[in-house]
Enzyme design. Sequence first.
Site, short mmCIF file in Angstrom:
data_model
loop_
_atom_site.label_atom_id
_atom_site.label_comp_id
_atom_site.label_asym_id
_atom_site.label_seq_id
_atom_site.Cartn_x
_atom_site.Cartn_y
_atom_site.Cartn_z
N ARG A 30 45.36 51.45 33.47
CA ARG A 30 45.53 50.05 33.05
C ARG A 30 46.44 49.94 31.83
O ARG A 30 46.22 50.61 30.82
CB ARG A 30 44.15 49.46 32.73
CG ARG A 30 44.16 48.10 32.04
CD ARG A 30 42.73 47.66 31.79
NE ARG A 30 42.62 46.44 31.01
CZ ARG A 30 42.17 46.39 29.74
NH1 ARG A 30 41.81 47.50 29.13
NH2 ARG A 30 42.09 45.23 29.11
N ARG A 71 44.99 31.40 18.34
CA ARG A 71 44.80 32.22 17.13
C ARG A 71 44.86 31.36 15.87
O ARG A 71 45.41 30.25 15.86
CB ARG A 71 45.89 33.30 17.04
CG ARG A 71 45.75 34.41 18.07
CD ARG A 71 46.83 35.47 17.88
NE ARG A 71 46.72 36.55 18.83
CZ ARG A 71 46.05 37.67 18.62
NH1 ARG A 71 45.41 37.85 17.48
NH2 ARG A 71 46.01 38.62 19.53
N LYS A 215 40.12 38.30 36.45
CA LYS A 215 39.18 38.62 35.37
C LYS A 215 38.28 37.41 35.13
O LYS A 215 38.76 36.32 34.86
CB LYS A 215 39.96 38.97 34.10
CG LYS A 215 40.78 40.24 34.24
CD LYS A 215 41.64 40.50 33.01
CE LYS A 215 40.81 40.85 31.80
NZ LYS A 215 41.69 41.16 30.63
N THR A 273 34.38 46.69 29.53
CA THR A 273 34.20 46.37 28.11
C THR A 273 33.00 47.08 27.48
O THR A 273 31.86 46.92 27.92
CB THR A 273 34.06 44.85 27.85
OG1 THR A 273 35.04 44.14 28.60
CG2 THR A 273 34.25 44.56 26.37
#
Length: 333
Positions: A30, A71, A215, A273
Site C-alpha cells: 500500500r 486542517r 474505505k 489501523t
Amino acid sequence: MTNILVTMGPAINNTEMLTKLYNDGVRILRFNFPHYDQESALKDANNIHEVEKKLGGKFDLLLDTSGPQIRTGVLTTPISYTIGEKFRIVVKENKRGDRDLFCDYPKLINDAQIDSIIKIDSGLFDVKVIEKGSESLVVEALISFTVGSRRHVNLPGIHCDLPTLTPQDFDDTLFATKNGFSHIAMSFTRSGKDIQGLRDFLKQNNGSQIKIMAKIENQEGIGNLDEIIDASDMIMVARGDLGTELPLETIPVHQMNIIKKCKEKNKPVIVATQMLETMITNPIPTRAEVSDIFYAVREGADYVMLSGETAVGKYPLQCVEVMKKVIEQAEKL
C-alpha cells in the site's frame, strides 16, 4: 485464509526488505498518498518492479488516495488551551487572533451547529461550538491540549460539502493507471455513486482493470454501506478516521457488521489501523493487539493491514511474523 497487507515507507523500501516480505507471503503493498507524492512513489514502484523481476513473482500495488482533508492553519508556535477555555475558530486567515485557530474549510460556520463537537488533531482535542458569528465560531475546550501546526480537523455528524475525490486524487489516479498499480483505495467513501464516479474515470483513462477498494471511515459510509459494498471490488474497515467520526465504543460493532455484510456479498474485506501500533517502537505486541488480530480473522477478514508498523516502524518483519502466527492460530479453530 487471511492475508497480510503492508504499507510502504522508508522502513521497507529497499530490495532486501521487499525480498524478505515477498518470501514471507506478502503480496499487496500500500502506498499511502497522504505520505507519498508521485515522484517518491514512482521511485519505490520501480524498485518493487526490479525486485519482482529478480524473484520471478508479482506484488499488487495499492494507491490509497488522500481524499478531502480539513486542517487548521500554520502556527509558528503551538497554542496551549486549558479545559473550559473559550476561543475562536475562523475561516479567514487574516481574521485570526493570537489564540484563535484557522480552519481551511470555508463552509465550517454554515455547517456547524451550536453544541456540535469539532475534533482537532485526529480526535485528540475536542471542542464544543457555543456561539456562531458571521466569520467565526466560538468554541469551548473540553480538555486541556496543545495544538500544533496544520492539524487534522474532523466534523463528526456534519455533512461537509467537499468532493470525495479531489483534483489531486484524480491526478494520482492517472499516475496509478500509468505505473502498474492494481488497486485504488477511495478515502472517505460516502456512497455508491462515489465508487461509480471513480470507475467511470478509470474506464475513460485506460484503467478499467484497476480494482476499487472503498474505505469506510465516516457516518455517511456506514449509512450507505450496502450500496458501497455492491459498487466496490473490496472494502476496508478504516478504523482510524472511523474511530474519530464515531464513538470509539461502537467501532467493534461496525467492524463486525461490515465484515458480515461483505461475506454475504462475497466481497473481500480488510481490517486496518493500529493492529500492531506499539510494535512501531517495541519488539513485541501487547496482548490486546494479538487479540485484535485474532478476532478480526475469526470474524472473517480477508486481509489484516499494517500501516506505520511497516512504513516507519523499527520492526516491520517482526510485525509480519506476529501477524502470521496469530492468523495461523485463529484459523486452526
